[in-house]
Design a protein around this motif. Structure first.
Motif, PDB file in Angstrom:
ATOM      1  N   GLY A  90       6.142   8.086  -0.408  1.00 23.92           N
ATOM      2  CA  GLY A  90       6.546   8.969   0.682  1.00 23.92           C
ATOM      3  C   GLY A  90       5.895   8.579   1.986  1.00 23.92           C
ATOM      4  O   GLY A  90       5.423   7.456   2.157  1.00 23.92           O
ATOM      5  N   GLU A  91       5.859   9.524   2.910  1.00 22.69           N
ATOM      6  CA  GLU A  91       5.264   9.294   4.215  1.00 22.69           C
ATOM      7  C   GLU A  91       4.241  10.387   4.509  1.00 22.69           C
ATOM      8  O   GLU A  91       4.171  11.398   3.820  1.00 22.69           O
ATOM      9  N   GLY A  92       3.460  10.141   5.549  1.00 24.77           N
ATOM     10  CA  GLY A  92       2.539  11.161   6.018  1.00 24.77           C
ATOM     11  C   GLY A  92       1.547  11.616   4.975  1.00 24.77           C
ATOM     12  O   GLY A  92       0.957  10.821   4.247  1.00 24.77           O
ATOM     13  N   VAL A  93       1.376  12.930   4.883  1.00 22.61           N
ATOM     14  CA  VAL A  93       0.363  13.509   4.002  1.00 22.61           C
ATOM     15  C   VAL A  93       0.642  13.197   2.534  1.00 22.61           C
ATOM     16  O   VAL A  93      -0.286  12.953   1.757  1.00 22.61           O
ATOM     17  N   GLU A  94       1.892  13.190   2.147  1.00 19.55           N
ATOM     18  CA  GLU A  94       2.228  12.873   0.757  1.00 19.55           C
ATOM     19  C   GLU A  94       1.711  11.487   0.379  1.00 19.55           C
ATOM     20  O   GLU A  94       1.124  11.289  -0.693  1.00 19.55           O
ATOM     21  N   ALA A  95       1.900  10.527   1.260  1.00 13.77           N
ATOM     22  CA  ALA A  95       1.427   9.164   1.000  1.00 13.77           C
ATOM     23  C   ALA A  95      -0.099   9.103   1.036  1.00 13.77           C
ATOM     24  O   ALA A  95      -0.720   8.363   0.266  1.00 13.77           O
ATOM     25  N   LEU A  96      -0.722   9.874   1.935  1.00 13.78           N
ATOM     26  CA  LEU A  96      -2.183   9.904   1.997  1.00 13.78           C
ATOM     27  C   LEU A  96      -2.775  10.421   0.687  1.00 13.78           C
ATOM     28  O   LEU A  96      -3.762   9.880   0.179  1.00 13.78           O
ATOM     29  N   HIS A  97      -2.179  11.478   0.156  1.00 13.73           N
ATOM     30  CA  HIS A  97      -2.638  12.002  -1.133  1.00 13.73           C
ATOM     31  C   HIS A  97      -2.491  10.948  -2.229  1.00 13.73           C
ATOM     32  O   HIS A  97      -3.403  10.749  -3.042  1.00 13.73           O
ATOM     33  N   ALA A  98      -1.345  10.283  -2.261  1.00 16.63           N
ATOM     34  CA  ALA A  98      -1.096   9.268  -3.289  1.00 16.63           C
ATOM     35  C   ALA A  98      -2.087   8.120  -3.173  1.00 16.63           C
ATOM     36  O   ALA A  98      -2.593   7.611  -4.184  1.00 16.63           O
ATOM     37  N   LEU A  99      -2.382   7.725  -1.945  1.00 18.97           N
ATOM     38  CA  LEU A  99      -3.314   6.620  -1.725  1.00 18.97           C
ATOM     39  C   LEU A  99      -4.717   7.010  -2.172  1.00 18.97           C
ATOM     40  O   LEU A  99      -5.405   6.239  -2.854  1.00 18.97           O
ATOM     41  N   GLY A 100      -5.154   8.204  -1.811  1.00 21.30           N
ATOM     42  CA  GLY A 100      -6.474   8.664  -2.216  1.00 21.30           C
ATOM     43  C   GLY A 100      -6.616   8.744  -3.728  1.00 21.30           C
ATOM     44  O   GLY A 100      -7.641   8.330  -4.287  1.00 21.30           O
ATOM     45  N   ARG A 101      -5.585   9.259  -4.389  1.00 25.02           N
ATOM     46  CA  ARG A 101      -5.637   9.370  -5.849  1.00 25.02           C
ATOM     47  C   ARG A 101      -5.714   8.000  -6.508  1.00 25.02           C
ATOM     48  O   ARG A 101      -6.426   7.817  -7.491  1.00 25.02           O
ATOM     49  N   ALA A 102      -4.994   7.041  -5.965  1.00 30.39           N
ATOM     50  CA  ALA A 102      -5.025   5.691  -6.540  1.00 30.39           C
ATOM     51  C   ALA A 102      -6.415   5.075  -6.399  1.00 30.39           C
ATOM     52  O   ALA A 102      -6.955   4.506  -7.360  1.00 30.39           O
ATOM     53  N   PHE A 103      -7.002   5.186  -5.214  1.00 32.35           N
ATOM     54  CA  PHE A 103      -8.318   4.598  -4.984  1.00 32.35           C
ATOM     55  C   PHE A 103      -9.380   5.263  -5.856  1.00 32.35           C
ATOM     56  O   PHE A 103     -10.177   4.595  -6.515  1.00 32.35           O
ATOM     57  N   PHE A 104      -9.402   6.596  -5.857  1.00 31.99           N
ATOM     58  CA  PHE A 104     -10.439   7.291  -6.605  1.00 31.99           C
ATOM     59  C   PHE A 104     -10.231   7.171  -8.113  1.00 31.99           C
ATOM     60  O   PHE A 104     -11.196   7.042  -8.861  1.00 31.99           O
ATOM     61  N   SER A 105      -8.997   7.215  -8.568  1.00 33.63           N
ATOM     62  CA  SER A 105      -8.734   7.096 -10.011  1.00 33.63           C
ATOM     63  C   SER A 105      -9.214   5.767 -10.563  1.00 33.63           C
ATOM     64  O   SER A 105      -9.652   5.678 -11.709  1.00 33.63           O
TER      65      SER A 105
END
Length: 212
Positions: A90-105
């Motif tokens: 997605g874009e915006g906040v949705e993508a930010l959440h996805a990116l954070g989850r990938a890095f932290f996971s």
């Protein structure tokens, strides 16, 4: 009359074999650096860990710096995949959440945690070593640029306050991730999932504050 004889055939080494040997060396280097420290670990230590001769090691890597750069390049490739996948979601906040989850996971993986332990040592080395500094910045700048882009998307979509500086928001998010890596090196029992939940709460608080 001189008899001509054909030169003996040299078995061709497959690319799979070369890749496996390179992987073997990198895994040995990661193990040595994580266990003994970048400066204390020697190429001889890596030879012993990999169970290979010095000649076999030097065929692929001429120094510890070359090994560190190869390890970092692999991490950068994994992170590039995280960023690409997040932007596809997605874009915006949705993508930010996805990116954070990938890095932290990824930090829940013991192998990744061992690699990140080396990363902390590389951060310290980057203070004095220009080559390592360039390497560290290459791994930091691109994720920060992508996060800043996603922040700007969120601002355009009305999800975040337009008055916030996108690069500064990205730097804060980067600092939260890097800071957690450092804490995880100090305390292996720190809870990745709980920290991620808290980090997302900070982002959600920005969202709430942005609502008129």
């Amino acid at each position: 009359m001189v008899e001509c004889r054909a030169a003996p055939l040299v078995p061709k080494v497959s690319q799979d074999h070369l890749d496996a040997r390179r992987r073997q060396i990198l895994d040995a280097a990661i193990a040595c650096f994580a266990r003994d420290g970048f400066h204390r670990a020697t190429m001889q230590d890596i030879c012993r860990e990999a169970r290979l001769s010095p000649g076999a090691i030097y065929r692929y890597f001429s120094s510890k710096d070359d090994l560190v750069e190869a390890i970092a390049d692999e991490r950068h490739a994994r992170e590039a995949a995280f960023m690409e996948n997040a932007q596809e979601i997605g874009e915006g906040v949705e993508a930010l959440h996805a990116l954070g989850r990938a890095f932290f996971s990824s930090l829940a993986d013991p192998d990744e945690r061992r690699r990140r332990r080396l990363g902390v040592q590389v951060w310290a080395e980057a203070v004095l070593n220009p080559r390592v500094h360039k390497l560290v910045m290459r791994g930091t700048d691109r994720p920060r640029e992508v996060m800043a882009q996603l922040v700007r998307q969120a601002q355009e979509r009305g999800e975040l306050d337009r008055g916030l500086d996108a690069d500064s928001v990205a730097r804060v998010m980067t600092a939260m991730f890097q800071g957690f890596i450092l804490q995880q090196v100090w305390d292996e029992d720190v809870d990745v999932a709980s920290y991620l939940e808290t980090a997302e709460a900070f982002l959600d608080a920005l969202l709430t504050a942005s609502v008129p």
